[in-house]
Design a protein around this motif. Structure first.
Motif, PDB file in Angstrom:
ATOM      1  N   GLY A 150     -12.300   9.332  -0.149  1.00  0.00           N
ATOM      2  CA  GLY A 150     -11.545   9.191  -1.382  1.00  0.00           C
ATOM      3  C   GLY A 150     -10.037   9.282  -1.228  1.00  0.00           C
ATOM      4  O   GLY A 150      -9.318   9.246  -2.223  1.00  0.00           O
ATOM      5  N   THR A 151      -9.545   9.411   0.027  1.00  0.00           N
ATOM      6  CA  THR A 151      -8.090   9.540   0.216  1.00  0.00           C
ATOM      7  C   THR A 151      -7.455   8.315   0.867  1.00  0.00           C
ATOM      8  O   THR A 151      -6.243   8.302   1.064  1.00  0.00           O
ATOM      9  CB  THR A 151      -7.746  10.769   1.069  1.00  0.00           C
ATOM     10  N   THR A 152      -8.234   7.302   1.214  1.00  0.00           N
ATOM     11  CA  THR A 152      -7.662   6.151   1.903  1.00  0.00           C
ATOM     12  C   THR A 152      -7.141   5.118   0.913  1.00  0.00           C
ATOM     13  O   THR A 152      -7.705   4.899  -0.153  1.00  0.00           O
ATOM     14  CB  THR A 152      -8.695   5.466   2.817  1.00  0.00           C
ATOM     15  N   LEU A 153      -6.040   4.484   1.296  1.00  0.00           N
ATOM     16  CA  LEU A 153      -5.494   3.367   0.528  1.00  0.00           C
ATOM     17  C   LEU A 153      -4.801   2.426   1.505  1.00  0.00           C
ATOM     18  O   LEU A 153      -3.888   2.836   2.229  1.00  0.00           O
ATOM     19  CB  LEU A 153      -4.498   3.837  -0.528  1.00  0.00           C
ATOM     20  N   THR A 154      -5.263   1.187   1.536  1.00  0.00           N
ATOM     21  CA  THR A 154      -4.639   0.154   2.352  1.00  0.00           C
ATOM     22  C   THR A 154      -4.046  -0.881   1.417  1.00  0.00           C
ATOM     23  O   THR A 154      -4.729  -1.354   0.504  1.00  0.00           O
ATOM     24  CB  THR A 154      -5.670  -0.518   3.287  1.00  0.00           C
ATOM     25  N   THR A 155      -2.780  -1.232   1.642  1.00  0.00           N
ATOM     26  CA  THR A 155      -2.136  -2.258   0.832  1.00  0.00           C
ATOM     27  C   THR A 155      -1.668  -3.396   1.726  1.00  0.00           C
ATOM     28  O   THR A 155      -1.284  -3.176   2.883  1.00  0.00           O
ATOM     29  CB  THR A 155      -0.925  -1.708   0.047  1.00  0.00           C
ATOM     30  N   PHE A 156      -1.716  -4.603   1.189  1.00  0.00           N
ATOM     31  CA  PHE A 156      -1.238  -5.801   1.874  1.00  0.00           C
ATOM     32  C   PHE A 156      -0.326  -6.537   0.903  1.00  0.00           C
ATOM     33  O   PHE A 156      -0.661  -6.706  -0.266  1.00  0.00           O
ATOM     34  CB  PHE A 156      -2.424  -6.703   2.252  1.00  0.00           C
ATOM     35  N   LYS A 157       0.840  -6.959   1.403  1.00  0.00           N
ATOM     36  CA  LYS A 157       1.726  -7.775   0.578  1.00  0.00           C
ATOM     37  C   LYS A 157       2.449  -8.770   1.472  1.00  0.00           C
ATOM     38  O   LYS A 157       3.035  -8.391   2.485  1.00  0.00           O
ATOM     39  CB  LYS A 157       2.747  -6.918  -0.173  1.00  0.00           C
ATOM     40  N   ALA A 158       2.390 -10.028   1.082  1.00  0.00           N
ATOM     41  CA  ALA A 158       3.102 -11.095   1.783  1.00  0.00           C
ATOM     42  C   ALA A 158       3.950 -11.839   0.763  1.00  0.00           C
ATOM     43  O   ALA A 158       3.484 -12.145  -0.347  1.00  0.00           O
ATOM     44  CB  ALA A 158       2.112 -12.051   2.446  1.00  0.00           C
ATOM     45  N   THR A 159       5.195 -12.113   1.118  1.00  0.00           N
ATOM     46  CA  THR A 159       6.073 -12.885   0.247  1.00  0.00           C
ATOM     47  C   THR A 159       6.782 -13.942   1.085  1.00  0.00           C
ATOM     48  O   THR A 159       7.083 -13.724   2.260  1.00  0.00           O
ATOM     49  CB  THR A 159       7.141 -11.994  -0.429  1.00  0.00           C
ATOM     50  N   GLY A 160       7.016 -15.086   0.469  1.00  0.00           N
ATOM     51  CA  GLY A 160       7.713 -16.146   1.171  1.00  0.00           C
ATOM     52  C   GLY A 160       7.798 -17.392   0.322  1.00  0.00           C
ATOM     53  O   GLY A 160       7.468 -17.374  -0.868  1.00  0.00           O
TER      54      GLY A 160
END
Length: 165
Positions: A150-160
């Motif tokens: 319950g403590t994991t968080l993965t984020t992905f962000k790509a901009t272009g």
């Protein structure tokens, strides 16, 4: 009969113009997951030149990949950021660790409406979690320690900027 021929010719011209047009502009693709998998699948949202939802699987050692969307795939080549052996930040009081990686990508085509797509930009992946504590109150930093559920968080962000043909 000439009117039907003119209408048909006009309709074909409009359809050809619509098919040959392209859109260029800013695109943002982002998503998050609480998965504890080594190669998590992250649900994505894309907004900008195109709007769609899909997924990306993280963790591959290759510098080529595909973002899978409901309408088609977007092929990318990306820099392979270093895989740090230690977190980019660590709080010994809470045992919270964060691994933060960023790099560049280049769009190299795709499938469906993304066939022929081009572009480039930057991406960032952040993986945060809490480590369990040992009986002495210290953080369990061993390689066999699993994140506290319950403590994991993965984020992905790509901009272009992307061009969809």
């Amino acid at each position: 009969m000439k009117i039907v021929g003119l209408v048909t010719a006009a309709l074909v011209a409009v359809l050809l113009a619509a098919c040959s047009s392209s859109s260029t502009g800013a695109e943002t693709i982002y998503g998050t997951t609480t998965s504890t998998a080594n190669n998590p699948t992250i649900p994505l949202k894309a907004t900008g030149v195109f709007t769609d939802t899909g997924t990306i699987v993280l963790g591959s050692k290759t510098t080529k990949g595909t973002l899978h969307f409901t309408k088609g795939g977007l092929n990318v080549n990306h820099s392979n950021p270093p895989n740090p052996n230690s977190p980019t930040s660590f709080d010994a009081a809470t045992c919270h660790a964060v691994f933060d990686e960023s790099g560049t990508f280049k769009v190299t085509g795709g499938t469906g409406p993304y066939n022929g797509a081009t572009g480039r930009g930057t991406f960032r992946v952040t993986f945060g979690f809490n480590l369990p504590k040992l009986a002495n109150g210290q953080c369990n930093e061993s390689n066999s320690a699993n994140p506290v559920p319950g403590t994991t968080l993965t984020t992905f962000k790509a901009t272009g900027n992307i061009t969809i043909q």
